[in-house]
Enzyme design. Sequence first.
Site, PDB file in Angstrom:
ATOM      1  CB  CYS A 144      -1.496   0.102   1.393  1.00 30.15           C
ATOM      2  SG  CYS A 144      -1.536  -1.661   1.627  1.00 30.15           S
ATOM      3  CG  LEU A 145       2.698   2.413   3.216  1.00 27.51           C
ATOM      4  CD1 LEU A 145       3.317   1.373   4.693  1.00 27.51           C
ATOM      5  CD2 LEU A 145       1.822   3.841   3.475  1.00 27.51           C
TER       6      LEU A 145
END
Length: 368
Positions: free
Chosen positions: A357-358
């Site tokens: 996600c990051l």
Amino acid sequence: MKTLNSTPRADGFHMPAEWAPQTQVWMVWPERPDNWRLGGKPAQAAHVTLAKAIARFEPVTVAASAGQYENARRQLDQPNIRVVEISNDDAWVRDTGPTFVINGHGEVRGVDWGFNAWGGFDGGLYAPWNRDEELAAKVLEMERCQRYQTEGFVLEGGSIHVDGEGTVITTEECLLNRNRNPHLSREQIEAVLRDHLAVDTVVWLPDGLYNDETDGHVDNFCCYVRPGEVLLAWTDDSNDPNYARCHAAMDVLKNTRDAKGREFIVHKMPIPGPLYATAEECAGVDQVAGSQERDPSVRLAGSYVNFLIVNGGIIAPSFDDPADAEARAILARIFPDHEVVMIPGRELLLGGGNIHCLTQQQPAPVKR
């Protein structure tokens, strides 16, 4: 940066698989105190660990706000990590950054999807989100990549996984959610995916992981590991709320063929936990109207599937959980030509996501 009026598919571009060669990985420096505890300092330390792990394999660019630029630059002081100043609302570059697309002539472009903080004013996680809405265009400007814009169509990069050979996997829970594109039918959403990812087959899993605050992003639940093969979060505990979700996804995968006509090979990945935030961890998060409240009684959507493939490496989260060793062994078996690097994922999970996600990979140009 030029914004094009066509689509990637019409121009001969497609989204490559994550295992395709990459030029760099993008990240965004966390600081939001109503999402990251203690003013984001523990999360910043976790991001330093993550960036340095990736930088062993390929260059990393970390975008930081003006107020955090010097802090980020000093903490990330090594040759393979670049720090640039880009205003932002939070660190989830998988969802706010561009989806890069390539052709066979050495060109790389980007898709700038609409972004509404995972639901806008109907269950979204924070407001305003205008700086995050602008982030993809700024990244493409920096990289001198031409841009495709999906005006009026909301999509986060974490809600899709592609094989680079014509198939995308997603979830109904997210893409058909009323808080994303309520004006479009399933068929219309598929058409946008086909045009902008250059895929022919859309595989719809019913749901993502239980309590995933992004409304069931597929990258926390099921991911491609090579063409025709996926890794699926799994539990055999019939009392676990993920049990029905895992089995429903397996039913779809076992009864679906991909764009090349292949049956899916499904590898199972255990789900850690159940994991919960402590009361102390929750108390460290600022309480602000419109932001996601942190509650120690709410199960965290921890997942080993939320890893990143880089050039020669697999960067995966660990949770100080008994399943950590099994997760590492599974990844090592599935990716025999990659080095598996596991880094502590709890601090990232407390913010609502994890490594995949990051991060946002930028594919290398390909000339055929």
